[in-house]
Design a protein around this motif. Structure first.
Motif, PDB file in Angstrom:
ATOM      1  N   ARG A  12       0.838  -1.208   0.000  1.00  0.00           N
ATOM      2  CA  ARG A  12       0.000   0.000   0.000  1.00  0.00           C
ATOM      3  C   ARG A  12       0.874   1.258   0.000  1.00  0.00           C
ATOM      4  NH1 ARG A  12      -5.530  -1.028   2.037  1.00  0.00           N
ATOM      5  NH2 ARG A  12      -5.744  -3.189   2.703  1.00  0.00           N
ATOM      6  N   ALA A  13       1.952   1.251   0.808  1.00  0.00           N
ATOM      7  CA  ALA A  13       2.784   2.440   0.952  1.00  0.00           C
ATOM      8  C   ALA A  13       3.714   2.662  -0.238  1.00  0.00           C
ATOM      9  CB  ALA A  13       3.607   2.340   2.236  1.00  0.00           C
ATOM     10  N   TYR A  14       4.392   1.595  -0.681  1.00  0.00           N
ATOM     11  CA  TYR A  14       5.434   1.760  -1.694  1.00  0.00           C
ATOM     12  C   TYR A  14       4.929   1.569  -3.118  1.00  0.00           C
ATOM     13  CZ  TYR A  14       8.252   1.027   2.526  1.00  0.00           C
ATOM     14  OH  TYR A  14       8.781   1.108   3.788  1.00  0.00           O
ATOM     15  N   HIS A  15       3.793   0.894  -3.268  1.00  0.00           N
ATOM     16  CA  HIS A  15       3.258   0.634  -4.599  1.00  0.00           C
ATOM     17  C   HIS A  15       1.860   1.221  -4.780  1.00  0.00           C
ATOM     18  CE1 HIS A  15       6.625  -2.081  -5.556  1.00  0.00           C
ATOM     19  NE2 HIS A  15       6.546  -2.414  -4.275  1.00  0.00           N
ATOM     20  N   HIS A  16       1.437   2.009  -3.807  1.00  0.00           N
ATOM     21  CA  HIS A  16       0.196   2.785  -3.899  1.00  0.00           C
ATOM     22  C   HIS A  16      -1.033   1.909  -4.149  1.00  0.00           C
ATOM     23  CE1 HIS A  16       3.031   6.061  -3.978  1.00  0.00           C
ATOM     24  NE2 HIS A  16       3.568   5.586  -5.086  1.00  0.00           N
ATOM     25  N   GLU A  17      -1.070   0.735  -3.527  1.00  0.00           N
ATOM     26  CA  GLU A  17      -2.237  -0.130  -3.670  1.00  0.00           C
ATOM     27  C   GLU A  17      -3.413   0.459  -2.894  1.00  0.00           C
ATOM     28  OE1 GLU A  17      -1.632  -4.258  -2.985  1.00  0.00           O
ATOM     29  OE2 GLU A  17      -0.046  -4.407  -4.487  1.00  0.00           O
ATOM     30  N   THR A  18      -4.564   0.383  -3.491  1.00  0.00           N
ATOM     31  CA  THR A  18      -5.789   0.930  -2.900  1.00  0.00           C
ATOM     32  C   THR A  18      -6.663  -0.197  -2.350  1.00  0.00           C
ATOM     33  OG1 THR A  18      -7.027   0.754  -4.963  1.00  0.00           O
ATOM     34  CG2 THR A  18      -5.749   2.779  -4.609  1.00  0.00           C
ATOM     35  N   ASP A  19      -7.658   0.178  -1.555  1.00  0.00           N
ATOM     36  CA  ASP A  19      -8.599  -0.812  -1.043  1.00  0.00           C
ATOM     37  C   ASP A  19      -9.337  -1.513  -2.178  1.00  0.00           C
ATOM     38  OD1 ASP A  19      -7.925  -0.262   1.613  1.00  0.00           O
ATOM     39  OD2 ASP A  19      -9.419   1.324   1.769  1.00  0.00           O
ATOM     40  N   ASP A  20      -9.689  -0.768  -3.220  1.00  0.00           N
ATOM     41  CA  ASP A  20     -10.355  -1.381  -4.373  1.00  0.00           C
ATOM     42  C   ASP A  20      -9.429  -2.381  -5.055  1.00  0.00           C
ATOM     43  OD1 ASP A  20     -12.783  -0.025  -4.122  1.00  0.00           O
ATOM     44  OD2 ASP A  20     -12.082   1.689  -5.293  1.00  0.00           O
ATOM     45  N   GLY A  21      -8.151  -2.037  -5.137  1.00  0.00           N
ATOM     46  CA  GLY A  21      -7.186  -2.967  -5.720  1.00  0.00           C
ATOM     47  C   GLY A  21      -7.041  -4.220  -4.888  1.00  0.00           C
ATOM     48  N   VAL A  22      -7.064  -4.059  -3.575  1.00  0.00           N
ATOM     49  CA  VAL A  22      -7.008  -5.218  -2.673  1.00  0.00           C
ATOM     50  C   VAL A  22      -8.204  -6.127  -2.914  1.00  0.00           C
ATOM     51  CG1 VAL A  22      -7.132  -5.912  -0.244  1.00  0.00           C
ATOM     52  CG2 VAL A  22      -5.618  -4.040  -0.931  1.00  0.00           C
ATOM     53  N   HIS A  23      -9.371  -5.519  -3.053  1.00  0.00           N
ATOM     54  CA  HIS A  23     -10.595  -6.283  -3.334  1.00  0.00           C
ATOM     55  C   HIS A  23     -10.430  -7.105  -4.615  1.00  0.00           C
ATOM     56  CE1 HIS A  23     -15.045  -6.879  -3.425  1.00  0.00           C
ATOM     57  NE2 HIS A  23     -14.837  -6.901  -4.730  1.00  0.00           N
ATOM     58  N   ALA A  24      -9.913  -6.485  -5.669  1.00  0.00           N
ATOM     59  CA  ALA A  24      -9.734  -7.179  -6.947  1.00  0.00           C
ATOM     60  C   ALA A  24      -8.746  -8.329  -6.810  1.00  0.00           C
ATOM     61  CB  ALA A  24      -9.253  -6.197  -8.013  1.00  0.00           C
ATOM     62  N   LYS A  25      -7.687  -8.118  -6.025  1.00  0.00           N
ATOM     63  CA  LYS A  25      -6.689  -9.181  -5.850  1.00  0.00           C
ATOM     64  C   LYS A  25      -7.243 -10.330  -5.010  1.00  0.00           C
ATOM     65  CE  LYS A  25      -2.508  -6.453  -6.549  1.00  0.00           C
ATOM     66  NZ  LYS A  25      -1.165  -6.125  -6.025  1.00  0.00           N
ATOM     67  N   ALA A  26      -8.069  -9.999  -4.015  1.00  0.00           N
ATOM     68  CA  ALA A  26      -8.694 -11.053  -3.217  1.00  0.00           C
ATOM     69  C   ALA A  26      -9.615 -11.906  -4.080  1.00  0.00           C
ATOM     70  CB  ALA A  26      -9.459 -10.439  -2.047  1.00  0.00           C
ATOM     71  N   LEU A  27     -10.340 -11.268  -4.995  1.00  0.00           N
ATOM     72  CA  LEU A  27     -11.177 -12.018  -5.932  1.00  0.00           C
ATOM     73  C   LEU A  27     -10.328 -12.900  -6.832  1.00  0.00           C
ATOM     74  CD1 LEU A  27     -13.821  -9.374  -7.057  1.00  0.00           C
ATOM     75  CD2 LEU A  27     -14.268 -11.481  -5.774  1.00  0.00           C
ATOM     76  N   ALA A  28      -9.170 -12.381  -7.263  1.00  0.00           N
ATOM     77  CA  ALA A  28      -8.279 -13.163  -8.118  1.00  0.00           C
ATOM     78  C   ALA A  28      -7.749 -14.385  -7.382  1.00  0.00           C
ATOM     79  CB  ALA A  28      -7.117 -12.290  -8.598  1.00  0.00           C
ATOM     80  N   ALA A  29      -7.405 -14.210  -6.112  1.00  0.00           N
ATOM     81  CA  ALA A  29      -6.934 -15.347  -5.318  1.00  0.00           C
ATOM     82  C   ALA A  29      -8.009 -16.428  -5.256  1.00  0.00           C
ATOM     83  CB  ALA A  29      -6.561 -14.874  -3.915  1.00  0.00           C
ATOM     84  N   ARG A  30      -9.242 -16.020  -4.983  1.00  0.00           N
ATOM     85  CA  ARG A  30     -10.349 -16.981  -4.940  1.00  0.00           C
ATOM     86  C   ARG A  30     -10.523 -17.686  -6.283  1.00  0.00           C
ATOM     87  NH1 ARG A  30     -16.273 -14.623  -4.205  1.00  0.00           N
ATOM     88  NH2 ARG A  30     -15.495 -14.005  -2.167  1.00  0.00           N
ATOM     89  N   ARG A  31     -10.421 -16.917  -7.370  1.00  0.00           N
ATOM     90  CA  ARG A  31     -10.573 -17.459  -8.724  1.00  0.00           C
ATOM     91  C   ARG A  31      -9.615 -18.618  -8.981  1.00  0.00           C
ATOM     92  NH1 ARG A  31      -8.788 -12.990 -12.014  1.00  0.00           N
ATOM     93  NH2 ARG A  31      -6.732 -13.964 -11.891  1.00  0.00           N
ATOM     94  N   ALA A  32      -8.421 -18.524  -8.437  1.00  0.00           N
ATOM     95  CA  ALA A  32      -7.397 -19.540  -8.671  1.00  0.00           C
ATOM     96  C   ALA A  32      -7.341 -20.592  -7.573  1.00  0.00           C
ATOM     97  CB  ALA A  32      -6.033 -18.872  -8.811  1.00  0.00           C
TER      98      ALA A  32
END
Length: 254
Positions: A104-124
């Protein structure tokens, strides 16, 4: 077991540390884990992506799971340098850390981005470890609960379950500093996160594990892991040393 039959998870995050010789840490942890302990807890190590395949091989046939530290939300595409959930799964990973404060700090990840990545983890078919936490300034302003609840509310996908989701509370100011919140502070945050989870996903929230992370060491692990609603630890620097990582896991020994 922790509350509601939640099986504790002790997870190590190696961050950007480790060369091929570091696989020996997995081998050492494997050799020294006792059945009495692995009957009670889950053990996870998240090395850098360059070592995932080697660590999977070193852990093969043991209770140790291997995970990734980050992922791209897309399954594939022109995203040079990124790694997808499907790629992690293909290597043998079973978990992936999502939204760590350093991302979040060094790569500027947002809460919405976290949500998308959590969905991707579930997908796989991976279990996403969704990280939340406040900065020192936010804590001093009395905004801790507002911050972590907002991060959770956006980050956790609809329909999340204990199989595909773990939450990790890591106060940013405690990571790698040697500082830790008091047990009462941790209990307050974890109770609030559990309440928020219940509003998001209903009764399933009682089964979702909530880890604590931030300067967890063998010397303080037993006290921290005994706090209500703390279902294990996300360990940083101490997970790079087999003896220290095992010392933290021993907090759950009989």
């Amino acid at each position: 077991m922790t509350g509601h039959g939640r099986r504790p998870l002790v997870a190590g995050n190696w961050k950007m540390n480790g060369l091929r010789k570091s696989v020996s840490v997995v081998e050492s942890v494997r050799a020294r884990l006792t059945p009495d302990l692995t009957d009670r807890i889950d053990v996870l190590i998240c090395p850098p992506s360059t070592l995932i395949a080697s660590c999977v091989a070193a852990a093969y046939g043991s209770p140790i799971a291997i995970g990734g530290q980050n992922l791209h939300a897309k399954a594939s595409g022109a995203f040079t340098g990124s790694i997808s959930a499907e790629m992690l799964s293909d290597l043998g990973a079973r978990y992936v850390i999502v939204g760590h404060s350093e991302r979040r700090a060094y790569h500027h990840e947002t809460d919405d981005g976290v949500h998308a990545k959590a969905l991707a983890a579930r997908r796989a078919g991976l279990c996403g470890i969704i990280c939340v936490g406040e900065t020192q300034e936010e804590r001093e302003e009395g905004r801790t609960l507002d911050i972590v609840r907002a991060q959770l509310a956006i980050g956790v996908p609809k329909g999340a379950t204990a199989t595909d989701t773990v939450i990790a509370y890591e106060p940013v100011w405690a990571i790698g500093t040697g500082l830790t919140p008091t047990p009462a502070d941790i209990a307050e945050v974890h109770a609030s996160l559990r309440e928020m989870l219940t509003s998001l996903i209903g009764p399933e929230a009682a089964r979702v594990r909530i880890l604590y992370g931030g300067s967890v060491k063998p010397g303080n692990a037993r006290e921290l892991m005994s706090v209500e609603n703390v279902d294990g630890a996300l360990v940083g620097g101490a997970s790079l040393v087999a003896e220290d990582f095992l010392g933290i896991a021993q907090a759950y020994a009989r």
